[in-house]
Design an enzyme around this catalytic site. Structure first.
Site, short mmCIF file in Angstrom:
data_model
loop_
_atom_site.label_atom_id
_atom_site.label_comp_id
_atom_site.label_asym_id
_atom_site.label_seq_id
_atom_site.Cartn_x
_atom_site.Cartn_y
_atom_site.Cartn_z
N GLN A 112 48.04 53.36 42.82
CA GLN A 112 46.60 53.52 42.69
C GLN A 112 45.94 53.56 44.06
O GLN A 112 44.74 53.77 44.16
CB GLN A 112 46.01 52.35 41.89
CG GLN A 112 46.45 52.30 40.44
CD GLN A 112 46.02 51.02 39.73
OE1 GLN A 112 46.86 50.31 39.21
NE2 GLN A 112 44.74 50.72 39.71
N ARG A 151 36.00 37.50 40.83
CA ARG A 151 35.48 38.23 39.67
C ARG A 151 35.48 37.34 38.42
O ARG A 151 34.60 37.46 37.56
CB ARG A 151 36.24 39.54 39.43
CG ARG A 151 35.56 40.47 38.43
CD ARG A 151 36.22 41.84 38.36
NE ARG A 151 35.70 42.78 39.34
CZ ARG A 151 34.64 43.58 39.15
NH1 ARG A 151 33.99 43.57 38.00
NH2 ARG A 151 34.24 44.39 40.10
N ALA A 166 38.58 48.97 39.83
CA ALA A 166 37.24 48.45 39.57
C ALA A 166 36.45 49.40 38.66
O ALA A 166 35.22 49.33 38.63
CB ALA A 166 36.49 48.19 40.87
N GLU A 170 37.65 49.60 32.52
CA GLU A 170 38.01 48.21 32.21
C GLU A 170 37.17 47.54 31.13
O GLU A 170 37.72 46.76 30.34
CB GLU A 170 37.92 47.36 33.48
CG GLU A 170 38.90 47.75 34.57
CD GLU A 170 38.53 47.12 35.90
OE1 GLU A 170 37.55 47.58 36.52
OE2 GLU A 170 39.20 46.17 36.31
#
Ligand code: MTE
Ligand code: HPA
Ligand code: MOS
Length: 787
Positions: free
Chosen positions: A208, A321, A522, A724
């Protein structure tokens, strides 16, 4: 599926439900993954030799048997690394090869290159390593007790939580264990390194983050970034597992390629992949909450112990997070969150869809459910009582004002469309007459912050070429892992230039085309790469407009792009004719685009600011049934309403919502990771680790995207990130299971249930609530208490 608009050639390209650009290749097996690349002559195959101890001093390493094994061409260990023996993404605590000390079962110690995969794997088992065992910390609570952390403890606070809890009419304390999760991408980690002339290296990496792999390979080889190129056409899934951890495999393949002068491929099998690489952080969450008779939270404290494993990896941002999402959709006026980043002798945990957000959200959702059961209220009523407001009670515990809060509308709409209230009553009625099978229902909301919390990562670049025949080549810094990023960005470019999607050739990620690109993570892939590509296309369009105006002697305002054509004054020209004229007139037909997310800022010392550009919202209602004799369970019906803003591609977005939800359900129900007392992962293959399959999809699955939605912020075509957030809709299934368990004792006590809610845990929880109720209704003397 009613919200999907069918592809219409006349309609806008952006917003069309186009198929994934590689769908036809995926289904007929023609999509090139790294293991499918035609191999170079003389290619060697690598295997890694790993630690068989969780924590030990290495007394000696004898690799002679591996060296002389059949087919072996080269064996390397730490001393053979020309550059730096490290591949840590943030801090340098991830050795490529362990030297004097191993820190988890599965840690890389050396590597072999052989003429076949089989010979390499056999040789990697032949090392004679003498260990001197050290005490191993395996769990987060053990690490907390031993003060063993990979990073400093952090704290986020607002108001006076302790005073508010102490002064509240009601109080609850408890602990929730939340399991980890293996990314279980179908394509395991793989790297194929090809030495090139003059000490340069090409690495195909399933990553990624090609830019980071490039930098790590350069460091390991002791060369500069300019001497290494990393390419990734696509991954067979990443799910966060390939955000930082591909670096190790790319470095090993490149080191062996440098040592042998041959191309070297390193492809992990599933057992090695699961043993060597990090997973979602498991958490142990302690809570202490004070509330009123309506269930409104007056004060709350959380202690989050996240198991990071032996090194820091991305654990700093992941645990941050979790803290940022410990509010989910709820206004917490007095809140105190402590976050321990636990260092254990286990694999270094890493990114996984949601990146700590799901763990933080599970904490508050569990607390809300507990409060509701304590007060004998519908958990949904308690959720609503605590929702953020729009004009007041709208500032998060990190001082970001919510400007796009639509959770009340989403929940209200879903409550009606799913017939929540009536079904909840009917389920309770049904349970009364069903002695063995019990049903449960829960509605849970999601609010997920969009942007990298590490602000500097919120940047992207793109490169767009127009060829003389009017076709377009598109490249950007994002990577494709099945999520549909490439088709969405291509749609943005096609829309900008008013071309058919077929005029655009999508190309793989390549560090030689866009430098220093951020990871695709993200959920911000489309937001940032889409904008960068749009800006590049816009630059080209402006050049063509200026040229057309000058060439045809019209005002620039009289030049307009129609589908595949350009209107210039009162004539129209095919796009490719204008392009050809521009080429002959020596107009540059190649442009870059660069984007950085505006408005965000954030001070990590005080944990205040605006870490997120905006939020994505959604909600789910899940109904389940459990078998109280075995703990077995299944979903009966799931209703989802999710906000994707103005969808760039409803077909792709629908896939992300459905897939994300199911992956979240897997995390909280069947996917259980087990380590034995020696710290060895015992669930390292699909035989022992159960991910959801097609038959686990609920028979009634009603998924809708919020209609007439937009994004209050200026994102690409006002879309919202979708990768996500839907995973956290799976939290509804966990709470529906808890509701079903509570029904076995007529809802008089609240079940204790840890995640994942496997059949064993569900059964155990049923037995436990029954025992608790029995104990309550038995006189104390009969319980053996002193009379
Ligand atoms: N969808 C598929 N099919 N495969 C994946 O690996 N990864 C998820 C999500 N959806 C993933 C996926 C994760 S962890 C993230 S961060 C986003 O996709 C990344 O892509 P995006 O930013 O383009 O949404
Ligand atoms: N999400 C995903 N990956 C990241 C982040 C984040 O917030 N920060 C750094 N890497
Ligand atoms: Mo996703 S966990 O941000 O790669």
């Amino acid at each position: 599926m009613n919200a999907i608009r069918e592809g219409d050639p006349q309609a806008a390209v952006a917003g069309a439900a186009l198929p994934h650009d590689s769908a036809h290749l995926h289904v007929c097996g023609a999509a090139t993954y790294i293991d499918d690349i035609a191999e170079l002559r003389g290619t060697l195959y690598a295997a890694i030799g790993t630690s068989e101890r969780a924590h030990a001093r290495i007394v000696s390493i004898d690799l002679s048997a591996a060296r002389s094994a059949p087919g072996v061409v080269c064996v390397i260990a730490a001393a053979d690394i020309p550059g730096k023996n490290d591949c840590g993404p943030v801090i340098a605590d991830d050795p490529i090869f362990a030297t004097d000390h191993v820190q988890y079962f599965g840690q890389s110690i050396f590597a072999v290159a052989a003429r076949s995969v089989d010979e390499a794997r056999r040789a990697a088992k032949l090392a004679r390593i003498e260990y001197d065992d050290l005490p191993a910390l395996l769990t987060a609570p053990e690490a907390v007790a031993a003060n063993s952390f990979v990073l400093p403890t952090e704290r986020m606070r607002r108001g006076d939580a302790a005073a508010a809890i102490a002064g509240a009419p009601r109080r609850l304390r408890g602990r929730l264990a939340i399991g980890g999760q293996d990314q279980f991408y179908l394509e395991g980690h793989i790297a194929y390194a090809m030495p090139r002339e003059d000490n340069t290296m090409l690495v195909h990496s399933s990553t990624q983050h090609p830019g980071e792999v490039q930098h790590q390979v350069a460091h390991a080889l002791g060369v500069a970034s300019k001497d290494v190129v990393v390419e990734c056409r696509r991954m067979g899934g990443g799910f966060g597992g390939k955000e930082s951890q591909p670096a190790l495999f790319a470095c090993v393949a490149a080191l062996l390629a440098r040592a042998t002068g041959k191309a070297v491929k390193l492809r992990l099998d599933r057992d090695d992949d699961m043993t060597i690489t990090g997973k979602r952080h498991d958490f142990v969450t302690d809570y202490d909450v004070g509330f009123d008779a309506q269930g409104r939270i007056l004060g709350i404290s959380f202690v989050l112990a996240g198991r990071c494993g032996y090194s820091a990896d991305l654990s700093g941002s992941i645990n941050d997070r979790a803290m940022f999402h410990s509010d989910n959709c709820y206004y917490l006026e007095n809140v105190d969150i402590v976050s321990y980043r636990c260092k254990t002798n286990t694999v270094s945990n890493t990114a996984f869809r949601g990146f700590g957000g799901p763990q933080g959200m599970m904490g508050i959702e569990y607390v809300i459910d507990e409060i509701a059961r304590q007060l004998d209220l519908d958990p949904l009523a308690v959720r609503k009582a605590n929702f953020y407001g729009k004009t007041e009670r709208n500032v998060t515990h990190y001082q970001q004002t919510l400007e796009d809060n639509c959770i009340e509308e989403i929940v209200a709409e879903l409550e009606v469309s799913s017939d929540y209230a009536k079904r909840r009553a009917a389920i309770r009625e049904w349970n009364r007459t069903s002695p063995i099978l019990k049903r449960g229902i829960a509605l849970t909301p999601v609010k997920f912050g969009i942007s990298f919390t590490a602000t500097h990562l919120n940047q992207a670049g793109a490169l767009v070429h127009i060829y003389k025949d009017g076709t377009v080549l598109l490249n950007h810094g994002g990577t494709e892992m099945g999520q549909g990023l490439f088709i969405k960005v291509a749609q943005v470019v096609a829309e900008e230039l008013q071309l058919d999607i077929g005029a655009i050739r999508i190309t793989g990620s390549d560090t030689s085309k866009v430098p220093n690109a951020s990871p695709t993570a993200a959920s911000a892939g489309t937001d940032i790469n889409g904008k960068a590509a749009q800006l590049a296309a816009r630059t080209l369009k402006e050049r063509l407009i200026a040229f057309a105006a000058e060439h045809f002697g019209v005002d620039a305002a009289q030049v307009g792009f129609l589908r595949n054509r350009v209107r210039i004054g009162d004539r129209t020209l095919p796009f490719k004719e204008l392009v050809n004229l521009a080429f002959v007139a020596r107009v540059s037909l190649s442009a870059t685009g660069f984007y950085k997310t505006p408005k965000i800022h954030y001070d990590r010392k005080t944990f205040t600011g605006r870490p997120f550009f905006y939020f994505a919202y959604g909600a789910a209602v899940s109904e389940v049934v459990i078998d109280t004799l075995t703990g077995e369970n299944r979903m009966l019906r799931v209703d989802i309403l999710h906000d994707v803003g103005k969808s760039l591609n409803p077909a792709v977005d629908m896939g992300q919502i459905e897939g994300g939800f199911i992956q979240g359900v897997g995390w909280l129900t069947t996917e259980e990771l087990c380590w034995n007392a020696q710290g060895r992962l015992t669930t390292h293959a699909p035989s022992t680790y159960k991910i959801p399959v097609a038959s686990d999809v609920p028979p009634r699955f009603h998924v809708r995207m919020l209609e007439r939605s937009s994004n209050v912020e200026d994102t690409v075509h006002r879309s919202k990130a979708v990768g996500e957030p839907p995973l956290m809709l799976g939290i509804s299934v966990f709470h529906a299971l808890k509701d079903a368990i509570a029904s076995t004792v007529d809802y008089v006590v609240s079940p204790q249930l840890d995640a994942p809610a496997t059949p064993e845990r569900v059964l155990h929880s049923v037995v436990q609530v029954r025992q608790r109720v029995a104990a309550q209704s038995t006189p104390a003397t009969a319980m053996g208490a002193p009379a």
